[in-house]
Motif scaffolding. Structure first.
Motif, mmCIF file in Angstrom:
data_model
loop_
_atom_site.group_PDB
_atom_site.id
_atom_site.type_symbol
_atom_site.label_atom_id
_atom_site.label_comp_id
_atom_site.label_asym_id
_atom_site.label_seq_id
_atom_site.Cartn_x
_atom_site.Cartn_y
_atom_site.Cartn_z
ATOM 1 N N ARG A 44 0.839 -1.257 0.338
ATOM 2 C CA ARG A 44 -0.243 0.063 -0.059
ATOM 3 C C ARG A 44 1.230 1.538 -0.094
ATOM 4 N NH1 ARG A 44 -5.560 -1.282 1.573
ATOM 5 N NH2 ARG A 44 -5.465 -3.421 2.077
ATOM 6 N N GLN A 46 1.447 5.631 -0.534
ATOM 7 C CA GLN A 46 0.639 6.916 -0.345
ATOM 8 C C GLN A 46 -0.244 7.304 -2.065
ATOM 9 O OE1 GLN A 46 2.936 9.431 1.298
ATOM 10 N NE2 GLN A 46 2.145 8.479 3.438
ATOM 11 N N LEU A 47 -0.878 8.695 -1.739
ATOM 12 C CA LEU A 47 -1.390 8.122 -3.590
ATOM 13 C C LEU A 47 -0.484 8.532 -4.682
ATOM 14 C CD1 LEU A 47 -4.156 8.511 -5.450
ATOM 15 C CD2 LEU A 47 -4.868 10.539 -3.970
ATOM 16 N N ASN A 50 2.077 6.007 -4.693
ATOM 17 C CA ASN A 50 1.739 5.460 -6.182
ATOM 18 C C ASN A 50 1.666 6.164 -8.101
ATOM 19 O OD1 ASN A 50 0.271 2.591 -7.211
ATOM 20 N ND2 ASN A 50 -1.415 4.318 -7.265
#
Length: 86
Positions: A44, A46-47, A50
């Motif tokens: 996962r 962070q935006l 990514n």
């Protein structure tokens, strides 16, 4: 999304990975956790990270997953050398 849904097995992905697995491979992807000799891990980000990964992968004409996997393997090799594990 409920927490139970977040960690629920992805039956479509399991089916896809099982179709790709060699028939002689004794391990299955029924749990969604193993594929051949590899274990599937979720990452996962962070935006912003990514998006940066996607852009770099596109520039290198590869997938974000392949790029992240390459980086992790390189780092593991580096860590092993630093800790005299190789």
């Amino acid at each position: 999304m409920r927490q139970s849904e977040e960690f629920a097995p992805d039956k479509e992905m399991d089916s896809y990975l099982a179709a790709l697995a060699p028939e002689s491979d004794v391990e299955t992807t029924a749990s969604g956790r193993r594929f051949g000799n590899a274990q599937v891990l979720q990452l996962r980000l962070q935006l912003m990270a990514n998006e940066q990964l996607r852009e770099l992968a596109e520039m290198r004409q590869t997938s974000p997953t392949a790029l992240a996997q390459e980086w992790v393997m390189q780092r593991l090799e580096w860590e092993a050398r630093q800790n005299n594990l190789v």
